[in-house]
Design a protein around this motif. Structure first.
Motif, PDB file in Angstrom:
ATOM      1  N   TYR A  99       6.721  -9.072  -5.127  1.00  0.00           N
ATOM      2  CA  TYR A  99       6.701  -7.634  -5.380  1.00  0.00           C
ATOM      3  C   TYR A  99       7.289  -7.013  -4.123  1.00  0.00           C
ATOM      4  CZ  TYR A  99       5.043  -2.830  -5.521  1.00  0.00           C
ATOM      5  OH  TYR A  99       4.987  -1.455  -5.492  1.00  0.00           O
ATOM      6  N   GLN A 156       8.698  -3.075  -2.410  1.00  0.00           N
ATOM      7  CA  GLN A 156       9.087  -1.668  -2.555  1.00  0.00           C
ATOM      8  C   GLN A 156      10.427  -1.403  -1.883  1.00  0.00           C
ATOM      9  OE1 GLN A 156       5.557   0.530  -1.029  1.00  0.00           O
ATOM     10  NE2 GLN A 156       5.610   1.398  -3.081  1.00  0.00           N
ATOM     11  N   GLY A 215      12.502  -3.685  -0.682  1.00  0.00           N
ATOM     12  CA  GLY A 215      13.465  -4.778  -0.849  1.00  0.00           C
ATOM     13  C   GLY A 215      13.294  -5.851   0.221  1.00  0.00           C
ATOM     14  N   LEU A 263      10.656  -7.813   0.992  1.00  0.00           N
ATOM     15  CA  LEU A 263      10.056  -9.057   0.504  1.00  0.00           C
ATOM     16  C   LEU A 263      10.978  -9.764  -0.499  1.00  0.00           C
ATOM     17  CD1 LEU A 263       7.669 -10.425   1.472  1.00  0.00           C
ATOM     18  CD2 LEU A 263       6.258  -9.104  -0.024  1.00  0.00           C
ATOM     19  N   PHE A 283       0.093   7.745   0.611  1.00  0.00           N
ATOM     20  CA  PHE A 283      -0.145   6.599   1.495  1.00  0.00           C
ATOM     21  C   PHE A 283      -1.648   6.397   1.727  1.00  0.00           C
ATOM     22  CE2 PHE A 283      -0.373   4.467   5.625  1.00  0.00           C
ATOM     23  CZ  PHE A 283       0.546   3.445   5.449  1.00  0.00           C
ATOM     24  N   TRP A 334      -1.503  -4.487   2.272  1.00  0.00           N
ATOM     25  CA  TRP A 334      -1.794  -3.052   2.336  1.00  0.00           C
ATOM     26  C   TRP A 334      -3.227  -2.922   2.822  1.00  0.00           C
ATOM     27  CZ3 TRP A 334       0.097  -0.575  -2.985  1.00  0.00           C
ATOM     28  CH2 TRP A 334       1.499  -0.632  -3.050  1.00  0.00           C
ATOM     29  N   ARG A 352       3.473  -6.089   8.517  1.00  0.00           N
ATOM     30  CA  ARG A 352       3.734  -5.549   9.861  1.00  0.00           C
ATOM     31  C   ARG A 352       3.318  -6.609  10.877  1.00  0.00           C
ATOM     32  NH1 ARG A 352       1.044  -2.739  13.775  1.00  0.00           N
ATOM     33  NH2 ARG A 352      -0.909  -2.698  12.613  1.00  0.00           N
ATOM     34  N   TRP A 383       9.445   4.301   8.616  1.00  0.00           N
ATOM     35  CA  TRP A 383      10.170   3.590   7.540  1.00  0.00           C
ATOM     36  C   TRP A 383       9.535   3.869   6.177  1.00  0.00           C
ATOM     37  CZ3 TRP A 383       9.247  -2.338   6.750  1.00  0.00           C
ATOM     38  CH2 TRP A 383      10.045  -2.810   5.693  1.00  0.00           C
TER      39      TRP A 383
HETATM   40  C1  LIG Z   1       0.058   1.488   2.090  1.00  0.00           C
HETATM   41  C2  LIG Z   1       0.517   0.423   3.058  1.00  0.00           C
HETATM   42  C3  LIG Z   1      -0.404  -0.217   3.873  1.00  0.00           C
HETATM   43  C4  LIG Z   1       0.017  -1.237   4.727  1.00  0.00           C
HETATM   44  N1  LIG Z   1      -0.929  -1.913   5.470  1.00  0.00           N
HETATM   45  C5  LIG Z   1      -0.553  -2.967   6.237  1.00  0.00           C
HETATM   46  C6  LIG Z   1      -1.540  -3.736   6.932  1.00  0.00           C
HETATM   47  O1  LIG Z   1      -2.754  -3.500   6.856  1.00  0.00           O
HETATM   48  N2  LIG Z   1      -1.116  -4.780   7.712  1.00  0.00           N
HETATM   49  C7  LIG Z   1       0.209  -5.097   7.844  1.00  0.00           C
HETATM   50  O2  LIG Z   1       0.532  -6.030   8.556  1.00  0.00           O
HETATM   51  N3  LIG Z   1       1.172  -4.412   7.144  1.00  0.00           N
HETATM   52  C8  LIG Z   1       0.818  -3.363   6.337  1.00  0.00           C
HETATM   53  N4  LIG Z   1       1.782  -2.664   5.634  1.00  0.00           N
HETATM   54  C9  LIG Z   1       3.181  -3.137   5.645  1.00  0.00           C
HETATM   55  C10 LIG Z   1       3.451  -4.028   4.420  1.00  0.00           C
HETATM   56  O3  LIG Z   1       2.696  -5.212   4.499  1.00  0.00           O
HETATM   57  C11 LIG Z   1       4.938  -4.407   4.226  1.00  0.00           C
HETATM   58  O4  LIG Z   1       5.402  -5.075   5.335  1.00  0.00           O
HETATM   59  C12 LIG Z   1       5.829  -3.238   3.964  1.00  0.00           C
HETATM   60  O5  LIG Z   1       5.197  -2.370   3.030  1.00  0.00           O
HETATM   61  C13 LIG Z   1       7.192  -3.672   3.392  1.00  0.00           C
HETATM   62  O6  LIG Z   1       7.009  -4.378   2.182  1.00  0.00           O
HETATM   63  P1  LIG Z   1       7.948  -4.234   0.898  1.00  0.00           P
HETATM   64  O7  LIG Z   1       8.741  -5.491   0.782  1.00  0.00           O
HETATM   65  O8  LIG Z   1       7.031  -4.012  -0.286  1.00  0.00           O
HETATM   66  O9  LIG Z   1       8.812  -3.029   1.124  1.00  0.00           O
HETATM   67  C14 LIG Z   1       1.391  -1.607   4.802  1.00  0.00           C
HETATM   68  C15 LIG Z   1       2.310  -0.933   3.987  1.00  0.00           C
HETATM   69  C16 LIG Z   1       1.898   0.055   3.122  1.00  0.00           C
HETATM   70  C17 LIG Z   1       2.908   0.737   2.250  1.00  0.00           C
END
Ligand SMILES: Cc1cc2nc3c(=O)[nH]c(=O)nc-3n(C[C@H](O)[C@H](O)[C@H](O)COP(=O)(O)O)c2cc1C
Length: 300
Positions: A9, A11, A13, A15, A54, A91, A124, A167
């Motif tokens: 999954y 959002q 791109g 992943l 968010f 998340w 992150r 971002w």
């Molecule tokens: C609502 C939200 C909460 C997130 N919380 C965390 C977290 O607790 N720890 C972390 O390492 N990354 C967190 N992230 C980053 C995501 O794990 C991820 O790296 C980022 O959303 C990009 O993913 P994508 O491929 O879906 O765009 C969070 C992102 C979002 C949108």
């Protein structure tokens, strides 16, 4: 011929692009049939996010309350896969809502029952406790976790907070103010994630998935920061209180989310630097415990 299913999954791109790179060596193999499946929600989450959406995702993310998904196509449900490459993001220190919704679904239970799974996260940097939650969900689906790699943003913790928020709220992976590093997993780490795919594909060919994880760790697929483990564990305890309080008080949800927002800001910018200094001071006293913990979290 071996059947491999790539589930993801994404959002932004990010992943998806990790999934494509990890699966390259599988695609190049003539005796592997690769199928991609993107988890889709009936009601998608917004991207880019705004402040309200968010924070609104917090209680359900942390409490792992599932949302409704689009059904998985029959041809996937009716195939017995030899391996699943399961890509997820974190998340709020938990598997994202789409991911936890999938793992709790009957479709997932059908696909994963008795199937070897390799988890691949792109977050992150705070993924340790989310992976523990994934382990529970995989067990409930009777899946066999044989490997794990975790791709993260490797810049400092606080810098990555600034860049990821920018971002997520702009939807564009760019250098914030022209001076901050690019957000998320680096282009280099994404591109080179095919090296892990090669190790995984070799293990599948050799019918040796049981001994895969030490090889992924040796290749640098799972780096553990004892400081981040401490923050992750502590924040989980506090998030548990906040999420229950907000979820059980739907009438005051908006107000409570605003207070949580302030709390989170203070926790990141005031409490976490203090925790960091305390961690550095006590580090030599905790070496044995940290070594044990690192070994555990690098394993499956
Ligand atoms: C609502 C939200 C909460 C997130 N919380 C965390 C977290 O607790 N720890 C972390 O390492 N990354 C967190 N992230 C980053 C995501 O794990 C991820 O790296 C980022 O959303 C990009 O993913 P994508 O491929 O879906 O765009 C969070 C992102 C979002 C949108």
């Amino acid at each position: 011929m071996k059947n491999v299913l790539v589930i993801y999954y994404s959002q932004s791109g990010q992943l998806e692009s990790i999934a494509q790179n990890v699966s390259k060596p599988f695609l190049e193999s003539e005796d592997i049939k690769l199928t991609f499946y993107e988890i889709q929600l009936e009601k998608p989450f917004p991207f880019p996010w705004n402040k309200d959406s968010f924070f609104d995702a917090f209680p359900e993310s942390f409490l792992q309350i599932p949302a409704t998904l689009k059904p998985v196509p029959d041809e996937i449900l009716n195939t017995k896969f030899d391996l699943v490459l399961f890509h997820y993001q974190v998340w709020y220190l938990s598997p994202s809502i789409p991911i936890n919704s999938f793992l709790k679904s009957n479709d997932a239970k059908k696909i994963l029952n008795g199937t070897p799974v390799i988890t691949i996260s792109g977050s992150r940097n705070m993924w340790i406790m989310a992976q523990e939650k994934i382990k529970v969900l995989l067990k409930e689906a009777n899946a066999d976790l044989v490997g794990n790699i975790a791709l993260v943003d490797r810049v400092g913790n606080l810098i990555s907070v600034i860049t990821i928020v920018e971002w997520m709220f702009s939807g564009v992976k760019k250098k914030y103010l022209g001076i901050f590093p690019l957000p998320g997993v680096s282009e280099k780490d994404i591109r080179e994630s095919d090296q892990f795919g090669k190790i995984m594909a070799d293990a599948l060919h050799q019918n040796n998935l049981a001994n895969l994880q030490p090889k992924l760790v040796a290749a640098g697929g799972v780096r553990i920061s004892s400081y981040l483990v401490t923050v992750d564990k502590t924040a989980n305890k506090i998030f548990n209180k906040w999420s229950n309080l907000i979820y059980k008080n739907q009438k005051n949800r908006k107000k409570l989310l605003k207070v949580f927002n302030v709390y989170l800001f203070l926790a990141i910018w005031l409490i976490s630097p203090i925790v960091y200094i305390l961690h550095l001071i006590t580090y030599p006293l905790k070496l044995t415990k940290i070594k044990k913990e690192t070994q555990y979290y690098q394993g499956v």
